[in-house]
Design an enzyme around this catalytic site. Structure first.
Site, PDB file in Angstrom:
ATOM      1  N   SER A 133      15.665   3.131  25.941  1.00 11.76           N
ATOM      2  CA  SER A 133      16.772   3.410  27.066  1.00 11.76           C
ATOM      3  C   SER A 133      17.156   2.342  28.061  1.00 11.76           C
ATOM      4  O   SER A 133      18.604   2.447  28.448  1.00 11.76           O
ATOM      5  CB  SER A 133      15.702   4.278  27.963  1.00 11.76           C
ATOM      6  N   HIS A 134      16.962   1.203  27.778  1.00 13.92           N
ATOM      7  CA  HIS A 134      17.147  -0.032  28.524  1.00 13.92           C
ATOM      8  C   HIS A 134      17.540  -1.364  28.011  1.00 13.92           C
ATOM      9  O   HIS A 134      17.557  -2.658  28.136  1.00 13.92           O
ATOM     10  CB  HIS A 134      16.428  -0.122  30.145  1.00 13.92           C
ATOM     11  N   GLU A 176      19.208  12.634  28.014  1.00 14.69           N
ATOM     12  CA  GLU A 176      18.700  13.681  26.918  1.00 14.69           C
ATOM     13  C   GLU A 176      19.102  14.787  26.900  1.00 14.69           C
ATOM     14  O   GLU A 176      19.078  15.607  25.916  1.00 14.69           O
ATOM     15  CB  GLU A 176      17.139  14.200  27.911  1.00 14.69           C
TER      16      GLU A 176
END
Lengths: 348, 348
Positions: B52-53, B194
Site C-alpha cells: 500500500s505504500h 479496499e
C-alpha cells in the site's frame, strides 16, 4: 427521569448525598482527603445517572478497606520533580482520587508552561471513572488524555487467556461555553459487570464479547467468566489496550493488569495500579498558526451533531441538567443501602 | 515469498530500488531532501511487503506533483521554539517525510530531556505510513504515538456523511533486541482503497464497513463510495478518530479531514494536513520506581505471543527478514511501472 416520584425513585440534594456518603467512608477509617475525593466521584456519578460509579459502589469501597487492600489512612504525596513535564503523585496505597486532586492543578499549570505534561499516579488503589478527572482538567482549559490498566480479564485478540484489563481510555477537549467534549470507555467490548448481569438474568451473551477457557467464542456467561472478555474492535482495540499496559502500567513503574490481579486475588475488590494522564495546552500547540482552536473545534462538533450522530457523554450531561433541576435521583434500593451502611457505621 | 522467481516475481536490492525511485522523483522536480525521504518510505514499504505504500504509490506522488498539490521544491524548516516540549517543523507545502526526518532526532532528544515531547508537522502534503516514523523513534530509545487526519471519507458513528478521515493511529515501544512493538492502523474499519478493490472485482462489502448516501448500512461498493466508510469499533473508534481531528488537526493549527478534502477536491491525490507525534522517555517515567520497563515489557510481549495471539507488525517483520536475505520482491507490473516512469522521466 422527569418523574422522579414514580417507582420508588426520589430526589436527594448533592450536598445531602455528599455528607451521607462521606460520613460512611470516614467512619470506615478513610483519611479525610481520601473520603472527600472518593465521595466527589460517587456524587458526580449519581448526578450524571452513571450508576456504575454511584451509591452501589460504596460497598465495594468498604470491602476493599476491610480486606486491607487499600491503605485507608494514607495521604498522597507529591514526589520531587525528576523531569519538568512529569508531575508524580504517590498515593501511598490509598485510593487514586485524592492523588488526582493533589496533582491535577499542577498538571494543568505545567502543560500551559511547557506545552504538554503528564500526571503519573503511583501505588494507588483505583476507584474512579476517568471522566470526572478529564472534566476537572478541561475546566482548567487544557485538553487531556487518561488511561490505566485494571485487572486481567481480557484476552488479547487471537488469544485465549485473560492478560489485559478492561483498560479505560478517556479524552477531553475544553469548550468555552457549556459541557466539554469528553469520552471515557473500556477498551474491552463490555465491562465484566455486564456479563455478570446477563448471567444472573439467565441470558446469553451477544457474539463477540468473550471466549471460553479454550479460547473459543462463547455466548455462555459462565464460560465467558471462566474464560476471557475480548477487546473492542478486534486487533485494533487489542493494540490500544496493550499500549495502555505499556504506558500506564510498565512505563510509569506500576503494575500491569496481570500483576494487579495476581496481587489482589479477586475481581470483586478495587484493583491496585497506577494511572497516566497527559495534558495539552491547545493555545501552545496552536500558537503562531493564526486560527482559534476552540472555535474550530465547535465547528467540528456541530458537523457531528448536525448529521444526527451523538457527541459522547450527551446522555450524562442530560442527566446532569436534570439533577441540577430536580436533585439527584436514587431508587429505594440505593436509599436502603445508604441507611443500612449508616446503621452499620453507627455500630462500629 | 521464498520462491521469488515464480509468477513474474523477482528480487531487487534495496539500493537499486532506492536509486531508481529517487531518480524518478528527482526528475519530477522534487527537492533532493523530499525525494530521498519519500523514497526511503517506498523502499521500506517494499522491504516489508507492505504494498500500500510501495512502488504502486509512485504514480500518486507524481500526480500530486503534477496537479500542483504539493510544493515540489519546498525545503522543510525547523520553527523557533515556542514551548520546550513542542518541536515544530513547517513542511512549507512539501511532502511530510523530509519534515519528519528533520524533526525526529530533536524530538527524541527533547523527550529524554523533559520526559515527553511532541513533534508537530505543519503545512505538509501527506504521503507516509506512520510505522516507519514510529520505528525511527523506537530505534532512538523512546516510545512514540503518532496520528494525523486524512481527507473526509468516514461518517462519525450514528452519522450519515463523510466528516472524519481514515485517520491513522500508531504507537511503538522500543525493544533492546530485535524489532520494536509497533502498531499502525486506520481508525476506519477499512481503507477506502479496499472498497475500491471490491468494486472493481464486482464483489459485495462485508457488513459494517459503510453507509450509503442516506446513512443506511450498505454492502454495495458503489453506494459506499458515494456514502461514507464507518469507523472501527463503533462509537469508540469514532471517538478516537474525532480525538485525532482535534489533536492532530485543530490543536496544531492545521487542517481537519473535512477541510483537507475541500482544499484538495479529490481523494486520488495525497491530502494536505499536519501530523502530531508524541514521544515518551520510558527511563524518565520509570525513574526511581526500581523496575526495568524494558524487561517488564518483554514479559508482556511473551505473555501475548505465548497464548497464540500475534504481536502487531509480525507479518511485516517476517517479510523484512525475507527481503534482507533474498532482496525486495517486485512483480512484473511493478518492474514495468518503474521502467515506464523512467522512460517518461527521460522524455521530460
Amino acid at each position: 427521569m422527569n418523574t422522579p416520584e414514580t417507582s420508588g425513585r426520589r430526589a436527594v440534594t448533592a450536598t445531602e448525598l455528599f455528607d451521607r456518603v462521606e460520613a460512611i467512608l470516614l467512619k470506615a477509617g478513610l483519611h479525610p482527603v481520601q473520603a472527600a475525593a472518593v465521595t466527589r466521584v460517587i456524587v458526580a456519578a449519581e448526578a450524571d445517572d452513571c450508576k456504575s460509579h454511584g451509591v452501589y459502589r460504596i460497598e465495594g469501597v468498604l470491602r476493599t478497606i476491610e480486606a486491607g487492600k487499600v491503605k485507608a489512612d494514607a495521604e498522597p504525596a507529591l514526589m520531587p520533580d525528576e523531569k519538568p513535564t512529569i508531575v508524580r503523585v504517590n498515593a501511598n496505597g490509598g485510593f487514586s482520587n485524592a492523588s488526582f486532586e493533589l496533582g491535577a492543578p499542577l498538571l494543568a499549570d505545567r502543560a500551559k508552561e511547557y506545552g504538554m505534561a503528564a500526571l503519573v499516579i503511583n501505588d494507588c488503589t483505583h476507584f474512579a471513572a476517568l471522566w470526572p478527572e478529564i472534566e476537572f482538567l478541561t475546566a482548567l482549559g487544557v485538553a487531556a488524555m487518561a488511561m490505566c490498566p485494571s485487572y486481567a480479564t481480557v484476552a488479547p485478540a487471537g488469544g485465549r487467556y485473560p492478560l489485559l484489563g478492561t483498560n479505560p481510555f478517556a479524552f477531553g477537549w475544553p469548550r468555552k461555553n457549556g459541557n466539554p467534549y469528553v469520552f471515557d470507555f473500556a477498551t474491552s467490548v463490555v465491562a465484566r459487570g455486564e456479563v455478570e448481569l446477563l448471567r444472573r438474568a439467565g441470558k446469553k451473551l451477544p457474539d463477540g464479547w468473550a471466549v471460553d477457557p479454550d479460547g473459543q467464542p462463547t455466548n455462555d456467561p459462565e464460560a465467558a467468566l471462566a474464560g476471557a472478555l475480548l477487546p473492542f474492535g478486534g486487533h485494533k482495540g487489542s493494540a490500544i489496550s496493550t499500549m495502555i499496559e505499556l504506558l500506564a502500567g510498565i512505563m510509569i513503574g506500576d503494575l500491569t493488569s496481570s500483576e494487579s490481579l495476581e496481587q489482589l486475588g479477586s475481581t470483586t475488590l478495587s484493583p491496585s495500579h497506577g494511572e497516566l494522564i497527559i495534558a495539552f495546552s491547545p493555545e501552545a500547540f496552536a500558537d503562531h498558526r493564526g486560527r482559534n482552536p476552540f472555535s474550530r473545534a465547535e465547528a467540528l462538533f456541530e458537523a457531528i451533531a448536525g448529521q444526527g450522530a451523538r457527541l459522547p457523554s450527551e446522555r450524562r450531561f442530560a442527566a446532569r441538567a436534570n439533577s441540577e433541576k430536580h436533585g439527584l435521583i436514587l431508587d429505594d434500593t440505593e436509599f436502603e443501602t445508604l441507611t443500612r451502611l449508616e446503621a452499620a457505621s453507627a455500630r462500629r
